[in-house]
Design a protein around this motif. Structure first.
Motif, PDB file in Angstrom:
ATOM      1  N   PHE A  97       0.875  -1.163   0.099  1.00  0.00           N
ATOM      2  CA  PHE A  97       0.051  -0.026  -0.259  1.00  0.00           C
ATOM      3  C   PHE A  97       0.939   1.267   0.168  1.00  0.00           C
ATOM      4  O   PHE A  97       1.670   1.442   0.933  1.00  0.00           O
ATOM      5  CB  PHE A  97      -0.879   0.123   1.294  1.00  0.00           C
ATOM      6  N   LEU A  98       0.736   2.030  -1.152  1.00  0.00           N
ATOM      7  CA  LEU A  98       1.637   3.162  -1.146  1.00  0.00           C
ATOM      8  C   LEU A  98       0.828   4.340  -1.303  1.00  0.00           C
ATOM      9  O   LEU A  98      -0.281   4.474  -1.498  1.00  0.00           O
ATOM     10  CB  LEU A  98       2.264   3.126  -2.496  1.00  0.00           C
ATOM     11  N   ASN A  99       1.651   5.480  -0.981  1.00  0.00           N
ATOM     12  CA  ASN A  99       1.009   6.893  -1.224  1.00  0.00           C
ATOM     13  C   ASN A  99       1.185   7.045  -2.814  1.00  0.00           C
ATOM     14  O   ASN A  99       2.062   7.122  -3.303  1.00  0.00           O
ATOM     15  CB  ASN A  99       1.815   8.006  -0.300  1.00  0.00           C
ATOM     16  N   LEU A 100      -0.224   7.788  -3.259  1.00  0.00           N
ATOM     17  CA  LEU A 100      -0.220   8.046  -4.584  1.00  0.00           C
ATOM     18  C   LEU A 100       0.493   9.004  -5.117  1.00  0.00           C
ATOM     19  O   LEU A 100       1.251   9.209  -6.192  1.00  0.00           O
ATOM     20  CB  LEU A 100      -1.606   8.382  -4.927  1.00  0.00           C
ATOM     21  N   ALA A 101       0.791  10.063  -4.127  1.00  0.00           N
ATOM     22  CA  ALA A 101       1.543  11.071  -4.706  1.00  0.00           C
ATOM     23  C   ALA A 101       3.101  11.052  -4.789  1.00  0.00           C
ATOM     24  O   ALA A 101       3.818  11.766  -5.261  1.00  0.00           O
ATOM     25  CB  ALA A 101       1.450  12.480  -3.604  1.00  0.00           C
ATOM     26  N   THR A 102       3.559  10.015  -3.599  1.00  0.00           N
ATOM     27  CA  THR A 102       5.151   9.960  -3.659  1.00  0.00           C
ATOM     28  C   THR A 102       5.532   8.522  -4.060  1.00  0.00           C
ATOM     29  O   THR A 102       6.762   8.043  -4.036  1.00  0.00           O
ATOM     30  CB  THR A 102       5.602  10.225  -2.172  1.00  0.00           C
ATOM     31  N   PHE A 103       4.589   7.520  -3.948  1.00  0.00           N
ATOM     32  CA  PHE A 103       4.920   6.256  -4.292  1.00  0.00           C
ATOM     33  C   PHE A 103       5.699   5.485  -3.085  1.00  0.00           C
ATOM     34  O   PHE A 103       6.439   4.519  -3.071  1.00  0.00           O
ATOM     35  CB  PHE A 103       5.620   5.866  -5.328  1.00  0.00           C
ATOM     36  N   ARG A 104       5.491   6.091  -1.811  1.00  0.00           N
ATOM     37  CA  ARG A 104       6.212   5.548  -0.747  1.00  0.00           C
ATOM     38  C   ARG A 104       5.290   4.907   0.230  1.00  0.00           C
ATOM     39  O   ARG A 104       3.826   5.121   0.047  1.00  0.00           O
ATOM     40  CB  ARG A 104       6.703   6.597   0.214  1.00  0.00           C
ATOM     41  N   PRO A 105       5.582   3.800   1.103  1.00  0.00           N
ATOM     42  CA  PRO A 105       4.691   3.118   1.777  1.00  0.00           C
ATOM     43  C   PRO A 105       4.019   3.726   2.762  1.00  0.00           C
ATOM     44  O   PRO A 105       4.229   4.820   3.344  1.00  0.00           O
ATOM     45  CB  PRO A 105       5.553   2.092   2.590  1.00  0.00           C
ATOM     46  N   LEU A 106       2.753   3.525   2.774  1.00  0.00           N
ATOM     47  CA  LEU A 106       1.670   4.124   3.971  1.00  0.00           C
ATOM     48  C   LEU A 106       1.731   3.593   5.147  1.00  0.00           C
ATOM     49  O   LEU A 106       2.169   2.528   5.358  1.00  0.00           O
ATOM     50  CB  LEU A 106       0.228   3.854   3.405  1.00  0.00           C
ATOM     51  N   PRO A 107       1.805   4.340   6.244  1.00  0.00           N
ATOM     52  CA  PRO A 107       1.896   3.755   7.544  1.00  0.00           C
ATOM     53  C   PRO A 107       0.880   2.958   8.125  1.00  0.00           C
ATOM     54  O   PRO A 107      -0.221   3.298   9.060  1.00  0.00           O
ATOM     55  CB  PRO A 107       1.831   5.299   8.574  1.00  0.00           C
ATOM     56  N   LEU A 108       0.452   1.649   7.383  1.00  0.00           N
ATOM     57  CA  LEU A 108      -0.777   1.027   7.674  1.00  0.00           C
ATOM     58  C   LEU A 108      -0.196  -0.111   8.387  1.00  0.00           C
ATOM     59  O   LEU A 108       0.907  -0.710   7.918  1.00  0.00           O
ATOM     60  CB  LEU A 108      -1.273   0.822   6.529  1.00  0.00           C
ATOM     61  N   GLU A 109      -0.815  -0.580   9.349  1.00  0.00           N
ATOM     62  CA  GLU A 109      -0.345  -2.276  10.071  1.00  0.00           C
ATOM     63  C   GLU A 109      -0.969  -3.294   8.957  1.00  0.00           C
ATOM     64  O   GLU A 109      -2.166  -3.396   8.882  1.00  0.00           O
ATOM     65  CB  GLU A 109      -1.183  -2.027  11.356  1.00  0.00           C
ATOM     66  N   ILE A 110      -0.155  -3.963   8.673  1.00  0.00           N
ATOM     67  CA  ILE A 110      -0.354  -4.862   7.483  1.00  0.00           C
ATOM     68  C   ILE A 110       0.188  -6.300   7.985  1.00  0.00           C
ATOM     69  O   ILE A 110       1.156  -6.444   8.385  1.00  0.00           O
ATOM     70  CB  ILE A 110       0.136  -4.478   6.288  1.00  0.00           C
ATOM     71  N   PRO A 158     -12.705 -26.556  -0.412  1.00  0.00           N
ATOM     72  CA  PRO A 158     -13.712 -25.550  -0.331  1.00  0.00           C
ATOM     73  C   PRO A 158     -13.285 -24.434  -1.083  1.00  0.00           C
ATOM     74  O   PRO A 158     -12.294 -23.830  -0.892  1.00  0.00           O
ATOM     75  CB  PRO A 158     -14.363 -25.593   1.015  1.00  0.00           C
ATOM     76  N   SER A 159     -14.159 -23.473  -1.615  1.00  0.00           N
ATOM     77  CA  SER A 159     -13.891 -22.156  -2.475  1.00  0.00           C
ATOM     78  C   SER A 159     -14.080 -21.025  -1.225  1.00  0.00           C
ATOM     79  O   SER A 159     -14.327 -21.564  -0.041  1.00  0.00           O
ATOM     80  CB  SER A 159     -15.231 -21.788  -3.279  1.00  0.00           C
ATOM     81  N   SER A 160     -13.541 -20.091  -1.443  1.00  0.00           N
ATOM     82  CA  SER A 160     -13.189 -19.208  -0.473  1.00  0.00           C
ATOM     83  C   SER A 160     -13.310 -17.721  -1.014  1.00  0.00           C
ATOM     84  O   SER A 160     -13.291 -17.488  -2.300  1.00  0.00           O
ATOM     85  CB  SER A 160     -11.431 -18.927   0.104  1.00  0.00           C
ATOM     86  N   SER A 161     -13.937 -16.918  -0.041  1.00  0.00           N
ATOM     87  CA  SER A 161     -14.111 -15.429  -0.404  1.00  0.00           C
ATOM     88  C   SER A 161     -13.589 -14.638   0.737  1.00  0.00           C
ATOM     89  O   SER A 161     -13.525 -14.657   1.972  1.00  0.00           O
ATOM     90  CB  SER A 161     -15.638 -15.169  -0.161  1.00  0.00           C
ATOM     91  N   THR A 162     -13.029 -13.415   0.325  1.00  0.00           N
ATOM     92  CA  THR A 162     -12.155 -12.723   1.082  1.00  0.00           C
ATOM     93  C   THR A 162     -12.407 -11.101   0.760  1.00  0.00           C
ATOM     94  O   THR A 162     -12.586 -10.763  -0.394  1.00  0.00           O
ATOM     95  CB  THR A 162     -10.540 -13.157   0.873  1.00  0.00           C
ATOM     96  N   THR A 163     -12.290 -10.272   1.893  1.00  0.00           N
ATOM     97  CA  THR A 163     -12.342  -8.854   1.804  1.00  0.00           C
ATOM     98  C   THR A 163     -10.860  -8.434   2.605  1.00  0.00           C
ATOM     99  O   THR A 163     -10.829  -9.011   3.907  1.00  0.00           O
ATOM    100  CB  THR A 163     -13.542  -8.019   2.399  1.00  0.00           C
ATOM    101  N   PHE A 164     -10.297  -7.348   2.039  1.00  0.00           N
ATOM    102  CA  PHE A 164      -9.257  -6.992   2.918  1.00  0.00           C
ATOM    103  C   PHE A 164      -9.804  -5.249   3.031  1.00  0.00           C
ATOM    104  O   PHE A 164     -10.201  -4.676   2.108  1.00  0.00           O
ATOM    105  CB  PHE A 164      -8.086  -6.766   2.112  1.00  0.00           C
ATOM    106  N   VAL A 165      -9.940  -4.847   4.303  1.00  0.00           N
ATOM    107  CA  VAL A 165     -10.438  -3.678   4.585  1.00  0.00           C
ATOM    108  C   VAL A 165      -9.673  -2.688   5.266  1.00  0.00           C
ATOM    109  O   VAL A 165      -8.887  -3.163   6.234  1.00  0.00           O
ATOM    110  CB  VAL A 165     -12.003  -3.927   5.642  1.00  0.00           C
ATOM    111  N   CYS A 166      -9.361  -1.545   4.947  1.00  0.00           N
ATOM    112  CA  CYS A 166      -8.799  -0.478   5.436  1.00  0.00           C
ATOM    113  C   CYS A 166      -9.500   0.465   6.437  1.00  0.00           C
ATOM    114  O   CYS A 166     -10.500   0.904   6.248  1.00  0.00           O
ATOM    115  CB  CYS A 166      -8.274   0.528   4.223  1.00  0.00           C
ATOM    116  N   GLU A 167      -9.101   0.022   7.569  1.00  0.00           N
ATOM    117  CA  GLU A 167      -9.650   0.729   8.907  1.00  0.00           C
ATOM    118  C   GLU A 167      -8.759   0.834  10.159  1.00  0.00           C
ATOM    119  O   GLU A 167      -8.138   0.006  10.352  1.00  0.00           O
ATOM    120  CB  GLU A 167     -11.068  -0.012   9.292  1.00  0.00           C
ATOM    121  N   GLY A 168      -9.153   1.838  10.853  1.00  0.00           N
ATOM    122  CA  GLY A 168      -8.204   2.394  11.900  1.00  0.00           C
ATOM    123  C   GLY A 168      -6.701   2.032  11.714  1.00  0.00           C
ATOM    124  O   GLY A 168      -6.058   1.648  12.689  1.00  0.00           O
ATOM    125  N   GLY A 169      -6.101   2.634  10.440  1.00  0.00           N
ATOM    126  CA  GLY A 169      -4.795   2.527  10.384  1.00  0.00           C
ATOM    127  C   GLY A 169      -4.319   1.197  10.000  1.00  0.00           C
ATOM    128  O   GLY A 169      -3.228   0.948  10.085  1.00  0.00           O
TER     129      GLY A 169
END
Length: 849
Positions: free
Chosen positions: A550-563, A595-606
């Motif tokens: 996950f990058l900053n669109l303006a700078t292409f640098r990593p965002l401070p997100l907990e991943i 079995p099949s799988s379904s997944t979401t990745f949600v950006c919330e709370g940093g």
């Protein structure tokens, strides 16, 4: 370690001389040592891994063994005391500390007490030719007398044959005891009955072999070393170098461990590590210090004022030129006169325009700081310091000046989190002029990829033979722009105002404006691997996701997100996810496996949080990320059903923005390459049912739409209906991309007119509530509704103190300074003139600045 004996009085000495101590004070016999050791020695069994030996060191249930005996994540460990005897006792244990390099592990059994345990001796008790006793379970179950029985403990005696030193300290004890596989982790006791080591390895086995034990001094150091819990703070280019609090906590695993002193060592770039003592307060050790040295805190500027010059260091802040933001570190020169503009660091690009962001800038001149109005300077020359991308923090624990433990964390310096609070409606979408209800628009060549951009206004096609991207403007129903490609093999994604192209061969990212259609930035990504996949929400200004980062669109640098993914990425580099228009939710599915799988990745709370559920087929987040559209109806972004009736919508796809969505029916058959095999006559057929979120009945049924799309509902194809159907309500059109990949079919459809024609009474909330508000800052949220009856009233039923709603539905609130951080629930009742009533409930998070 020295053993300290108490001083005895003269009378005590006299008594001892006259009355020799009884046999209980003499050294125990080998038989006594063997019995005592055997009672505290446990058979270790790890299903699917093997077996070994452990021994109890504390009656509360603490055991030690070799790390290689219990190696593995989440392994189930069984300990058996008095194995094969009538008093056999089976216990379940878990690893509480492990040292792979030292091959030591500490195990804990909960809910027990008064277990037989062994006492530690000292390294001074060990000498060559000294007699020793060892216990263990050689060959594991292979020596059991019955397959259903557990093996008996073996007790062996021998002597020390060598003391192997390292750096002047005892590293291994070599013995001639007959040991083999399965003895690992067992105790070695001296002639006083105390533990002097732990069996670890051997060569040859038996009396002829060389068998090694980890000495007691290493065991004690492993057990008494504190466990340091250290979570490093998030560092961004904005707070780099500012005073930052670093906190660590210490826990112990054995009783009476000495309390250590802690210090913090920080190193950024090539600077010499800086060390700071940490102070204990309330059970934690903390220190507040600059996260980076002076050299990492900004850029050096030379400012010319008339005949004078000022040179110093300033923060690497943002300067805005002609409405576009630039980091000071990306600038070589700033000219205020006569033609305002900046020369970028490449030495070639000059950007003209009104300059803002320079007034009253804090500058450090030789250690003295003051504020200077750089906008008054005729010119400013910028010399960037070496960019700091990482700061290493080490917390070191010492006892009596000797290091006993340390933990290290590498903190990536990320860009400040990009704001996603853009308004997609700022991009105007209008209905195109179409002469018929169904219009075909031919592309100049076959496309290999398509992305939505501009909040839904643009469809951007990759035309590989022409080596271009073609921008189809829905407003005009034609290709209006072509973007040249520097390479044949590219990946790309578009947001609200920007297009990002990943050049796979040269390993660079290009950002293009969707307003001027000019390149704004070209730079490598912040990782050293081939660019595979670029993703972005089509109505957002980021995040930009490249290879799962996950990058900053303006700078292409990593965002401070907990991943929580590997290497700081949310998913593998080649995996494609489907983003919501606002870039807050990413959907994924796999129906190739059972079995099949379904997944979401949600950006919330940093953080980027992952949610999974069973088989939902495709998983396409809606424009605002709050509803997810699947092959089996509607679900929330957490993949839960808000209403079980939502499954009845069937195979659903969202509109590019707003609350309308489609339920799609297939013509049957299947797609092979660019051809439809089977299905309706001539590959025709298939229809749409149009819905509005919040209404159970359809707005319209377009059974005769004749979209011509074939799909079996398993969603295993790479280019399924979710990439071939584009519903743009503002443009009053549903666009279909046939399997030939060379044209667009535009179906005229006015959803608002269809809603009125349906005769349904409706009252719906269409706005998106704010997710957070800062203490001391005003939150103003205009609630937008769609209602058939225009007379609408608003009532605040529940909310934090001081919150209010106006007659027109604007919710306002300024959290006071005594508010604490956390979530606040809000309930609003909305009623129309006919008495129809809906509740608008949401949660807003209070955060500190």
């Amino acid at each position: 370690m020295r053993r300290v004996m108490p001083h005895l009085g003269l009378f005590a000495c006299f008594v001892i001389l006259l009355f020799p101590v009884s046999g209980h004070a003499e050294k125990p016999t080998k038989v006594e040592i063997g019995k005592r050791a055997k009672a505290a020695t446990a058979f270790v069994e790890v299903p699917g891994h093997g077996s070994g030996t452990a021994f109890c060191i504390h009656s509360s249930g603490l055991f030690v063994t070799n790390e290689h005996v219990v190696r593995g994540d989440g392994v189930e460990i069984t300990l058996v005391l008095n194995s094969s005897l009538a008093t056999e006792r089976i216990l379940k244990a878990k690893v509480v500390r492990a040292d792979k390099a030292g091959d030591l592990a500490l195990l804990r059994v909960d809910g027990v007490k008064d277990l037989p345990s062994l006492e530690f001796g000292t390294a001074e008790d060990v000498a060559e030719l000294a007699e020793v006793v060892a216990c263990g379970f050689p060959l594991g179950r292979a020596l059991s007398t019955d397959k259903k029985e557990l093996p008996a403990c073996s007790v062996n005696a021998g002597s020390v044959t060598s003391l192997r030193l390292k750096g002047g300290e005892l590293e291994f004890i070599q013995t001639d005891i007959a040991l083999t596989y399965g003895n690992s982790g067992g105790p070695v006791l001296g002639d006083n009955g105390k533990v002097i080591g732990m069996v670890v390895s051997g060569i040859g086995g038996g009396k002829a072999g060389i068998n090694l034990a980890i000495p007691v001094n290493r065991l004690e150091r492993f057990l008494k070393a504190p466990d340091i819990a250290f979570t490093p703070p998030a560092l961004t280019r904005d707070n780099l170098g500012r005073p930052t609090e670093f906190t660590a906590r210490v826990t112990f695993f054995v009783p009476d461990a000495p309390e250590p002193s802690l210090r913090l060592a920080l190193q950024s770039g090539d600077e010499t590590p800086r060390e700071f003592p940490m102070k204990k307060s309330g059970g934690a050790w903390a220190v507040t210090v600059p996260s980076a040295g002076q050299s990492a805190r900004g850029v050096e500027v030379s400012c010319r004022f008339g005949m004078g010059m000022v040179t110093g260091a300033v923060k690497d802040s943002v300067v805005v030129v002609g409405g576009k933001p630039f980091r000071m570190s990306a600038v070589r020169r700033i000219d205020s006169q006569p033609n305002p503009g900046i020369l970028l660091s490449d030495g070639k690009t000059f950007v003209e325009g009104v300059i803002t962001g320079l007034a009253l800038t804090e500058i450090d001149v030789g250690g003295q700081t003051f504020k200077l109005d750089l906008s008054k300077a005729a010119s400013v020359t910028v010399q960037s310091s070496p960019e700091i991308t990482q700061v290493t923090a080490v917390v070191i624990a010492t006892v009596n000046g000797k290091e006993v433990a340390r933990t290290e964390a590498k903190m990536a310096v990320r860009e400040p989190e990009a704001s996603s609070k853009v308004d997609p409606s700022s991009v105007i979408i209008t209905p195109p002029s179409l002469t018929e209800d169904k219009v075909v628009k031919q592309l100049p060549d076959v496309f290999s990829e398509v992305m939505v951009g501009g909040g839904g206004r643009y469809l951007i096609f990759h035309l590989p033979k022409l080596k271009k991207l073609a921008v189809f403007d829905v407003n005009e129903a034609k290709v209006t722009k072509y973007i040249p490609l520097a390479e044949d093999d590219v990946t790309f994604a578009a947001g609200l105002d920007s297009l990002v192209i990943g050049l796979k061969k040269s390993g660079r990212l290009e950002r293009w404006s969707l307003t001027s259609f000019e390149m704004e930035k070209s730079a490598p990504p912040p990782f050293k691997e081939d660019i595979k996949v670029v993703l972005m929400g089509h109505g957002s200004d980021g995040p930009l996701v490249v290879n799962g980062f996950f990058l900053n669109l303006a700078t292409f640098r990593p965002l401070p997100l907990e991943i929580q993914g590997a290497d700081g990425r949310a998913w593998p580099p080649t995996d494609r996810r489907i983003p919501s228009a606002d870039g807050t939710v990413f959907g994924a599915w796999n129906t190739h496996l059972s079995p099949s799988s379904s997944t979401t990745f949600v950006c919330e709370g940093g953080a980027v949080k992952r949610y999974g559920d069973g088989d939902l087929r495709h998983v396409i987040p809606g424009p605002d990320g709050r509803t997810v559209f699947t092959g089996k109806g509607l679900v929330t972004r957490l993949l839960t059903r808000a209403d079980e009736a939502d499954a009845a919508y069937g195979y659903c796809l969202p509109a590019v923005r707003g609350d309308y969505f489609l339920s799609v029916s297939s013509i049957g058959g299947r797609v092979v390459g660019n051809r439809v095999i089977g299905g309706g006559p001539g590959g025709k057929g298939g229809g749409f049912t149009v819905y509005l979120r919040g209404l159970k009945q359809p707005v319209a049924k377009l059974d005769d739409a004749d979209h011509g799309l074939a799909f079996d509902g398993w969603d295993r194809e790479e280019f399924g209906p979710w990439r071939r159907v584009c519903f743009v309500p503002d443009a009053k059109v549903i666009i279909v991309l046939p399997a030939s990949n060379d044209r667009l079919v535009l179906h005229k459809f006015d959803p608002e007119a269809a809603l009125e024609k349906s005769g349904q009474n409706y009252l719906l909330v269409t706005s998106r509530s704010p997710r957070e508000v800062k203490i001391g800052m005003l939150m103003s949220y205009p609630v937008k509704v769609k209602a058939k009856n225009a007379k609408v009233t608003f009532k605040l039923d529940s909310g934090p103190k001081g919150m209010a709603v106006s007659p027109t539905g604007v919710i306002t609130w300024t959290p006071s300074s005594d508010e604490t951080a956390g979530d606040r629930d809000v309930i609003l009742t909305i009623r129309d003139g006919e008495g129809l009533e809906v509740f608008h409930t949401f949660t807003v998070r209070v955060v500190k600045d």
